[in-house]
Motif scaffolding. Structure first.
Motif, PDB file in Angstrom:
ATOM      1  N   TYR A  12       0.788  -1.197   0.018  1.00 35.78           N
ATOM      2  CA  TYR A  12       0.124  -0.021   0.073  1.00 35.78           C
ATOM      3  C   TYR A  12       0.751   1.340  -0.043  1.00 35.78           C
ATOM      4  CZ  TYR A  12       1.213  -0.052   4.837  1.00 35.78           C
ATOM      5  OH  TYR A  12       1.779  -0.281   6.291  1.00 35.78           O
ATOM      6  N   SER A  13       0.368   2.460  -0.474  1.00 34.07           N
ATOM      7  CA  SER A  13       0.865   3.641  -0.299  1.00 34.07           C
ATOM      8  C   SER A  13       0.022   4.737   0.480  1.00 34.07           C
ATOM      9  CB  SER A  13       1.391   4.211  -1.455  1.00 34.07           C
ATOM     10  OG  SER A  13       1.979   5.230  -1.622  1.00 34.07           O
ATOM     11  N   TYR A  14       0.355   5.983   0.175  1.00 30.37           N
ATOM     12  CA  TYR A  14      -0.464   7.144   0.786  1.00 30.37           C
ATOM     13  C   TYR A  14      -0.815   8.174  -0.260  1.00 30.37           C
ATOM     14  CZ  TYR A  14       1.543   4.790   4.689  1.00 30.37           C
ATOM     15  OH  TYR A  14       1.963   3.789   5.475  1.00 30.37           O
ATOM     16  N   THR A  15      -1.676   8.965  -0.006  1.00 36.93           N
ATOM     17  CA  THR A  15      -1.877  10.422  -0.534  1.00 36.93           C
ATOM     18  C   THR A  15      -1.820  11.236   0.635  1.00 36.93           C
ATOM     19  OG1 THR A  15      -4.360  10.131  -0.223  1.00 36.93           O
ATOM     20  CG2 THR A  15      -3.654   9.620  -2.471  1.00 36.93           C
ATOM     21  N   LEU A  16      -0.963  12.211   0.202  1.00 34.71           N
ATOM     22  CA  LEU A  16      -0.722  13.225   1.530  1.00 34.71           C
ATOM     23  C   LEU A  16      -1.601  14.742   0.639  1.00 34.71           C
ATOM     24  CD1 LEU A  16       2.797  12.574   2.084  1.00 34.71           C
ATOM     25  CD2 LEU A  16       0.948  11.603   3.499  1.00 34.71           C
ATOM     26  N   GLY A  17      -2.715  14.638   1.592  1.00 32.06           N
ATOM     27  CA  GLY A  17      -3.330  16.002   1.117  1.00 32.06           C
ATOM     28  C   GLY A  17      -4.897  15.752   0.713  1.00 32.06           C
ATOM     29  N   ILE A  66      -1.639  10.894  10.893  1.00 32.27           N
ATOM     30  CA  ILE A  66      -1.247  12.145  10.000  1.00 32.27           C
ATOM     31  C   ILE A  66       0.259  12.685  10.090  1.00 32.27           C
ATOM     32  CG2 ILE A  66      -1.919  14.222   9.009  1.00 32.27           C
ATOM     33  CD1 ILE A  66      -4.725  13.450   9.176  1.00 32.27           C
ATOM     34  N   ASN A  67       0.473  13.138  11.356  1.00 30.30           N
ATOM     35  CA  ASN A  67       1.489  13.641  11.595  1.00 30.30           C
ATOM     36  C   ASN A  67       2.794  13.000  11.555  1.00 30.30           C
ATOM     37  OD1 ASN A  67       0.342  15.905  12.378  1.00 30.30           O
ATOM     38  ND2 ASN A  67       0.110  15.237  14.635  1.00 30.30           N
ATOM     39  N   LYS A  68       2.447  11.334  11.666  1.00 27.92           N
ATOM     40  CA  LYS A  68       3.731  10.540  11.408  1.00 27.92           C
ATOM     41  C   LYS A  68       4.002  10.140  10.050  1.00 27.92           C
ATOM     42  CE  LYS A  68       4.289   5.513  12.107  1.00 27.92           C
ATOM     43  NZ  LYS A  68       3.874   4.202  12.467  1.00 27.92           N
ATOM     44  N   LEU A  69       2.852  10.254   9.238  1.00 24.32           N
ATOM     45  CA  LEU A  69       3.175   9.845   7.764  1.00 24.32           C
ATOM     46  C   LEU A  69       3.507  11.180   6.951  1.00 24.32           C
ATOM     47  CD1 LEU A  69       0.048   7.684   6.908  1.00 24.32           C
ATOM     48  CD2 LEU A  69       2.317   6.939   7.585  1.00 24.32           C
ATOM     49  N   SER A  70       3.283  12.439   7.312  1.00 25.03           N
ATOM     50  CA  SER A  70       3.200  13.487   6.481  1.00 25.03           C
ATOM     51  C   SER A  70       4.780  14.097   6.850  1.00 25.03           C
ATOM     52  CB  SER A  70       2.048  14.575   6.727  1.00 25.03           C
ATOM     53  OG  SER A  70       2.511  15.789   6.047  1.00 25.03           O
ATOM     54  N   THR A  71       5.555  14.890   5.820  1.00 24.78           N
ATOM     55  CA  THR A  71       6.655  15.426   6.242  1.00 24.78           C
ATOM     56  C   THR A  71       6.640  17.183   6.185  1.00 24.78           C
ATOM     57  OG1 THR A  71       7.199  15.691   4.011  1.00 24.78           O
ATOM     58  CG2 THR A  71       8.061  13.832   5.219  1.00 24.78           C
ATOM     59  N   LYS A  72       5.338  17.340   6.011  1.00 21.23           N
ATOM     60  CA  LYS A  72       4.832  18.822   5.982  1.00 21.23           C
ATOM     61  C   LYS A  72       3.809  18.928   6.958  1.00 21.23           C
ATOM     62  CE  LYS A  72       6.112  19.628   1.115  1.00 21.23           C
ATOM     63  NZ  LYS A  72       6.088  20.279  -0.138  1.00 21.23           N
ATOM     64  N   GLY A  73       3.909  20.159   7.698  1.00 21.66           N
ATOM     65  CA  GLY A  73       2.786  20.544   8.605  1.00 21.66           C
ATOM     66  C   GLY A  73       1.306  20.895   7.994  1.00 21.66           C
ATOM     67  N   ASN A  74       1.245  20.989   7.043  1.00 21.09           N
ATOM     68  CA  ASN A  74      -0.030  21.411   6.283  1.00 21.09           C
ATOM     69  C   ASN A  74      -0.906  20.462   5.805  1.00 21.09           C
ATOM     70  OD1 ASN A  74       1.784  21.089   4.010  1.00 21.09           O
ATOM     71  ND2 ASN A  74       1.016  22.913   2.914  1.00 21.09           N
ATOM     72  N   THR A  75      -0.526  19.263   6.081  1.00 17.37           N
ATOM     73  CA  THR A  75      -1.357  18.111   5.471  1.00 17.37           C
ATOM     74  C   THR A  75      -2.363  17.563   6.585  1.00 17.37           C
ATOM     75  OG1 THR A  75       0.447  17.000   4.542  1.00 17.37           O
ATOM     76  CG2 THR A  75      -1.337  15.719   4.872  1.00 17.37           C
ATOM     77  N   PHE A  76      -3.860  17.844   6.082  1.00 15.84           N
ATOM     78  CA  PHE A  76      -4.658  17.621   7.028  1.00 15.84           C
ATOM     79  C   PHE A  76      -5.674  16.351   6.544  1.00 15.84           C
ATOM     80  CE2 PHE A  76      -4.003  22.232   7.060  1.00 15.84           C
ATOM     81  CZ  PHE A  76      -3.924  22.389   8.260  1.00 15.84           C
ATOM     82  N   VAL A  77      -5.290  15.599   5.256  1.00 18.34           N
ATOM     83  CA  VAL A  77      -6.007  14.604   4.790  1.00 18.34           C
ATOM     84  C   VAL A  77      -5.055  13.619   4.435  1.00 18.34           C
ATOM     85  CG1 VAL A  77      -7.737  13.542   3.216  1.00 18.34           C
ATOM     86  CG2 VAL A  77      -8.047  15.844   4.385  1.00 18.34           C
ATOM     87  N   VAL A  78      -5.034  12.334   4.686  1.00 19.11           N
ATOM     88  CA  VAL A  78      -4.234  11.280   4.203  1.00 19.11           C
ATOM     89  C   VAL A  78      -4.933  10.049   3.765  1.00 19.11           C
ATOM     90  CG1 VAL A  78      -2.333   9.651   4.791  1.00 19.11           C
ATOM     91  CG2 VAL A  78      -2.346  11.773   5.618  1.00 19.11           C
ATOM     92  N   GLY A  79      -5.054   9.663   2.633  1.00 22.42           N
ATOM     93  CA  GLY A  79      -5.485   8.337   2.143  1.00 22.42           C
ATOM     94  C   GLY A  79      -4.618   7.245   2.174  1.00 22.42           C
ATOM     95  N   VAL A  80      -4.911   5.900   2.351  1.00 23.76           N
ATOM     96  CA  VAL A  80      -4.186   4.654   2.146  1.00 23.76           C
ATOM     97  C   VAL A  80      -4.954   3.756   0.912  1.00 23.76           C
ATOM     98  CG1 VAL A  80      -3.232   2.747   3.577  1.00 23.76           C
ATOM     99  CG2 VAL A  80      -3.635   4.659   4.489  1.00 23.76           C
TER     100      VAL A  80
END
Length: 238
Positions: A12-17, A66-80
């Protein structure tokens, strides 16, 4: 399912944003597994779109993930999502990327390909992992509207699509893009090399193309070259 930071061998992977996540749900709903929303995210229009298109994906609030997966602080939605396979259309024009090595560049290229209607992209190994979250994010979700396939060698690609006319983009070419006319009745493969090394001289032939530019630079970067090429390709095809 334990959510870990991305690994190339993960299934699996992620969508960041929010935007790439919505594109995932619109184009590959069946592959979406989970959607995480940050508790501070209050865009009701986006949240509504997520619930309308979520299919069987689980939606939940989880700031920690979200904080674990995202390298940027402006990410509020993550899809797997599950990684999936796609195949090139033998009856459409192709973009061929030989050994692309930069994730940001690849994401930008995928977005340009979709913008100019080129939906079939071949990647010659070794090449960047298209499912790396950095690529997905840089593509702004365009990846989910494209057919992308890997090939072990350029010869493997040519053997798979013998009816495509190969047009390599090389600084040593004699034909300029600005003067090249493409036929609508001819299937074409636009071939680009690695960001730093370009294409090997063995691929130079009478069909090779150069994008003419001033002598004040040695070359254009790969995303710029590809976007210019796609624009001229669409404009000059008769």
């Amino acid at each position: 399912m334990e959510i870990k930071t991305y690994k190339k061998d993960s299934f699996y992977s992620y969508t960041l944003g929010a935007f790439p996540t919505i594109e995932l749900l619109k184009k590959h709903k069946e592959d979406a597994l989970k959607i995480f929303i940050h508790s501070s995210f209050d865009n009701q229009e986006v949240i509504s779109l997520i619930y309308q298109n979520k299919g069987n994906a689980e939606v939940c609030l989880n700031d920690k993930i979200i904080n674990k997966l995202s390298t940027k602080g402006n990410t509020f939605v993550v899809g797997v999502f599950k990684k999936y396979s796609s195949y090139l259309d033998a009856n459409k024009d192709h973009v061929v990327l030989v050994n692309p090595s930069d994730m940001g560049n690849l994401g930008t290229i995928l977005r340009s390909c979709l913008g100019f209607g080129m939906k079939d992209i071949a990647i010659i190994k070794p090449g960047v992992d298209i499912f790396d979250p950095k690529v997905v994010r840089a593509s702004m979700g365009s990846i989910f509207s494209l057919n992308i396939s890997y090939f072990n060698s350029f010869e493997d690609y040519k053997n798979a699509f013998p009816n495509h006319k190969i047009r390599t983009f090389m600084l040593q070419a004699k034909n300029t893009l600005q003067e090249t006319i493409f036929s609508k009745d001819e299937l074409t493969s636009l071939v680009f090399g690695n960001e730093s090394s370009g294409l090997p001289l063995s691929l130079l032939d009478d069909n090779s193309i150069i994008i003419k530019h001033s002598d004040e630079i040695d070359s254009l970067n790969l995303p710029s070259s590809l976007a210019i090429a796609l624009y001229e390709f669409n404009k000059s095809k008769i």
